[in-house]
Design a protein around this motif. Structure first.
Motif, PDB file in Angstrom:
ATOM      1  N   LYS A  29       0.823  -1.224   0.080  1.00  0.00           N
ATOM      2  CA  LYS A  29      -0.046  -0.081  -0.034  1.00  0.00           C
ATOM      3  C   LYS A  29       0.889   1.337  -0.067  1.00  0.00           C
ATOM      4  CE  LYS A  29      -3.732   2.208   2.455  1.00  0.00           C
ATOM      5  NZ  LYS A  29      -4.727   2.228   3.675  1.00  0.00           N
ATOM      6  N   THR A  30       1.970   1.224   0.797  1.00  0.00           N
ATOM      7  CA  THR A  30       2.822   2.417   0.900  1.00  0.00           C
ATOM      8  C   THR A  30       3.341   2.673  -0.511  1.00  0.00           C
ATOM      9  OG1 THR A  30       3.397   2.011   3.283  1.00  0.00           O
ATOM     10  CG2 THR A  30       5.007   3.447   2.047  1.00  0.00           C
ATOM     11  N   LEU A  31       4.018   1.279  -1.177  1.00  0.00           N
ATOM     12  CA  LEU A  31       4.727   1.730  -2.527  1.00  0.00           C
ATOM     13  C   LEU A  31       3.658   2.378  -3.276  1.00  0.00           C
ATOM     14  CD1 LEU A  31       6.672  -1.550  -3.072  1.00  0.00           C
ATOM     15  CD2 LEU A  31       7.492   0.913  -2.599  1.00  0.00           C
ATOM     16  N   MET A  32       2.614   1.694  -3.619  1.00  0.00           N
ATOM     17  CA  MET A  32       1.350   2.159  -4.448  1.00  0.00           C
ATOM     18  C   MET A  32       0.779   3.730  -4.307  1.00  0.00           C
ATOM     19  SD  MET A  32      -1.004  -1.111  -5.185  1.00  0.00           S
ATOM     20  CE  MET A  32      -1.273  -1.545  -3.649  1.00  0.00           C
ATOM     21  N   THR A  33       0.931   4.156  -2.766  1.00  0.00           N
ATOM     22  CA  THR A  33       0.680   5.352  -2.700  1.00  0.00           C
ATOM     23  C   THR A  33       1.879   6.482  -2.905  1.00  0.00           C
ATOM     24  OG1 THR A  33      -0.747   4.544  -0.798  1.00  0.00           O
ATOM     25  CG2 THR A  33      -0.041   6.787  -0.879  1.00  0.00           C
TER      26      THR A  33
ATOM     27  N   ILE B 189       3.563   2.835 -10.712  1.00  0.00           N
ATOM     28  CA  ILE B 189       3.809   1.409 -10.949  1.00  0.00           C
ATOM     29  C   ILE B 189       2.691   0.672 -11.091  1.00  0.00           C
ATOM     30  CG2 ILE B 189       5.944   1.429  -9.513  1.00  0.00           C
ATOM     31  CD1 ILE B 189       4.617   0.409  -7.288  1.00  0.00           C
ATOM     32  N   ILE B 190       1.476   1.009 -10.906  1.00  0.00           N
ATOM     33  CA  ILE B 190       0.175   0.651 -10.882  1.00  0.00           C
ATOM     34  C   ILE B 190      -0.454   0.569 -12.305  1.00  0.00           C
ATOM     35  CG2 ILE B 190      -2.011   0.136  -9.820  1.00  0.00           C
ATOM     36  CD1 ILE B 190      -0.878   1.816  -7.345  1.00  0.00           C
ATOM     37  N   GLY B 191      -1.181  -0.460 -12.942  1.00  0.00           N
ATOM     38  CA  GLY B 191      -1.887  -0.477 -13.937  1.00  0.00           C
ATOM     39  C   GLY B 191      -3.238  -1.133 -13.715  1.00  0.00           C
ATOM     40  N   ASN B 192      -4.333  -0.698 -14.344  1.00  0.00           N
ATOM     41  CA  ASN B 192      -5.545  -1.290 -14.469  1.00  0.00           C
ATOM     42  C   ASN B 192      -6.074  -2.378 -15.580  1.00  0.00           C
ATOM     43  OD1 ASN B 192      -6.312  -0.280 -11.799  1.00  0.00           O
ATOM     44  ND2 ASN B 192      -7.012   1.665 -12.708  1.00  0.00           N
ATOM     45  N   ILE B 193      -6.377  -3.377 -15.320  1.00  0.00           N
ATOM     46  CA  ILE B 193      -6.857  -4.180 -16.459  1.00  0.00           C
ATOM     47  C   ILE B 193      -8.175  -4.162 -16.658  1.00  0.00           C
ATOM     48  CG2 ILE B 193      -6.900  -6.724 -17.312  1.00  0.00           C
ATOM     49  CD1 ILE B 193      -4.834  -7.617 -15.622  1.00  0.00           C
ATOM     50  N   ARG B 194      -8.547  -3.322 -17.846  1.00  0.00           N
ATOM     51  CA  ARG B 194      -9.893  -2.946 -18.171  1.00  0.00           C
ATOM     52  C   ARG B 194     -10.483  -3.944 -19.348  1.00  0.00           C
ATOM     53  NH1 ARG B 194      -7.921   1.819 -16.845  1.00  0.00           N
ATOM     54  NH2 ARG B 194      -8.691   2.606 -14.889  1.00  0.00           N
TER      55      ARG B 194
ATOM     56  N   THR C 137      -8.362  -5.086 -11.891  1.00  0.00           N
ATOM     57  CA  THR C 137      -7.247  -5.669 -10.935  1.00  0.00           C
ATOM     58  C   THR C 137      -5.900  -4.725 -11.085  1.00  0.00           C
ATOM     59  OG1 THR C 137      -8.095  -7.905 -11.657  1.00  0.00           O
ATOM     60  CG2 THR C 137      -5.559  -7.487 -11.122  1.00  0.00           C
ATOM     61  N   LYS C 138      -5.341  -4.501 -10.110  1.00  0.00           N
ATOM     62  CA  LYS C 138      -3.996  -3.767 -10.129  1.00  0.00           C
ATOM     63  C   LYS C 138      -2.789  -4.559 -10.247  1.00  0.00           C
ATOM     64  CE  LYS C 138      -6.030  -0.020  -7.302  1.00  0.00           C
ATOM     65  NZ  LYS C 138      -5.961   0.372  -5.990  1.00  0.00           N
ATOM     66  N   LYS C 139      -1.758  -4.182 -11.146  1.00  0.00           N
ATOM     67  CA  LYS C 139      -0.710  -4.977 -11.308  1.00  0.00           C
ATOM     68  C   LYS C 139       0.519  -4.115 -10.882  1.00  0.00           C
ATOM     69  CE  LYS C 139      -0.351  -4.463 -16.387  1.00  0.00           C
ATOM     70  NZ  LYS C 139      -1.612  -3.280 -16.589  1.00  0.00           N
ATOM     71  N   ILE C 140       1.373  -4.503 -10.404  1.00  0.00           N
ATOM     72  CA  ILE C 140       2.750  -3.874 -10.200  1.00  0.00           C
ATOM     73  C   ILE C 140       3.762  -4.182 -11.211  1.00  0.00           C
ATOM     74  CG2 ILE C 140       4.294  -3.092  -8.492  1.00  0.00           C
ATOM     75  CD1 ILE C 140       2.260  -3.848  -6.381  1.00  0.00           C
ATOM     76  N   ILE C 141       4.412  -3.366 -11.812  1.00  0.00           N
ATOM     77  CA  ILE C 141       5.398  -3.737 -12.962  1.00  0.00           C
ATOM     78  C   ILE C 141       6.657  -3.153 -12.335  1.00  0.00           C
ATOM     79  CG2 ILE C 141       6.168  -3.468 -15.285  1.00  0.00           C
ATOM     80  CD1 ILE C 141       2.952  -2.793 -15.844  1.00  0.00           C
TER      81      ILE C 141
ATOM     82  N   LEU D 265       3.098  -8.301 -10.994  1.00  0.00           N
ATOM     83  CA  LEU D 265       2.630  -8.871 -10.016  1.00  0.00           C
ATOM     84  C   LEU D 265       0.800  -8.393 -10.141  1.00  0.00           C
ATOM     85  CD1 LEU D 265       4.824  -7.913  -7.062  1.00  0.00           C
ATOM     86  CD2 LEU D 265       4.787  -9.938  -8.542  1.00  0.00           C
ATOM     87  N   LEU D 266       0.107  -9.699 -10.078  1.00  0.00           N
ATOM     88  CA  LEU D 266      -1.258  -9.570 -10.225  1.00  0.00           C
ATOM     89  C   LEU D 266      -1.996  -9.477  -8.921  1.00  0.00           C
ATOM     90  CD1 LEU D 266      -3.473  -9.279 -12.635  1.00  0.00           C
ATOM     91  CD2 LEU D 266      -3.731 -11.717 -12.338  1.00  0.00           C
TER      92      LEU D 266
END
Length: 248
Positions: free
Chosen positions: A8-12, A17-22, A243-247, A227-228
């Motif tokens: 959560k800290t990293l994503m904030t 680094i976050i991407g949404n799968i739509r 879904t959020k993914k961390i790249i 990371l899914l």
């Protein structure tokens, strides 16, 4: 073991680094897909979290087995890996983690046998026999042995049916009889794949809610790891539309 609030800290702090799968176009080409199932099983072992009575009643083993396989299939259909599918369950842990787990499990045993809690269950007309014991999610329990058989039969059935994506990929199922935690077994297979493919660039996708994988991915020195994680927009269903993914 997990790292509290790390993801959560990293994503904030680093939202890019976050991407949404739509849509399907949001998913990169993935060659190797890795599923660390223990966190998924923990999540599925409870009923609707919006209903406190449902949380106390929980689900039957058969429901958890079926829903676990449904999620495996859902992710396989979503990611469409080109080469490899790895399904990993936690085996026997190192002694340090076993010691830490004992503290938690003694506490859970105490709560399960606490007279006041038992009286509450009785007053609410709940059947204690139907309550799921999270300690069952451990190597060599009847629950995990039967779950492994269920998943193994599910994979064989999909292969036998020659089902779309399943027929084209190699599958490794590492159960509880293989020592080590799921994340470390996955990283070991990833290293073996790197050697086998003569250091060619391969896109990896790992399903896990465990923040350990963020550090393990960085330490692997692999350039393309996704990371899914489960989206948070729908609490009632395991849905990857957001879904959020961390790249890295």
């Amino acid at each position: 073991m997990g790292i509290p609030r790390f993801a959560k800290t990293l994503m904030t702090r680093y939202p890019l680094i976050i991407g949404n799968i739509r849509t399907e176009s949001d998913i990169p080409i993935i060659y190797n897909l890795y599923l660390d199932l223990n966190s998924t099983i923990h999540e599925l072992s409870h009923s609707n979290p919006d209903n406190i009575l449902a949380l106390l009643k929980n689900k039957s083993y058969e429901q958890i087995y079926q829903e676990t396989c449904d999620i495996i299939n859902q992710i396989v259909q979503l990611i469409k890996s080109k080469s490899l599918l790895v399904i990993a369950l936690d085996g026997v842990s190192p002694i340090a983690k076993i010691s830490d787990q004992l503290k938690s499990r003694y506490s859970k045993y105490f709560l399960a046998n606490n007279q006041e809690i038992n009286n509450l269950i009785t007053n609410l007309n709940l059947d204690k026999k139907n309550n799921f014991d999270k300690n069952e999610i451990s190597p060599c329990t009847n629950f995990m042995i039967n779950l492994e058989k269920y998943i193994d039969n599910y994979i064989l059935q999909k292969k036998k049916e020659n089902a779309d994506i399943w027929k084209d990929i190699n599958i490794i199922f590492s159960g509880t009889n293989v020592p080590g935690e799921g994340e470390y077994k996955i990283m070991e297979i990833m290293r073996e794949e790197k050697i086998k493919n003569e250091n060619k660039l391969i896109n990896h996708c790992i399903l896990s809610n465990d923040a350990d994988f963020i550090l393990l991915s960085l330490l692997s020195h692999e350039a393309n790891i996704v990371l899914l994680k489960k989206g948070t927009s729908n609490k009632k269903e395991y849905n990857f539309e957001s879904t959020k993914k961390i790249i890295f």
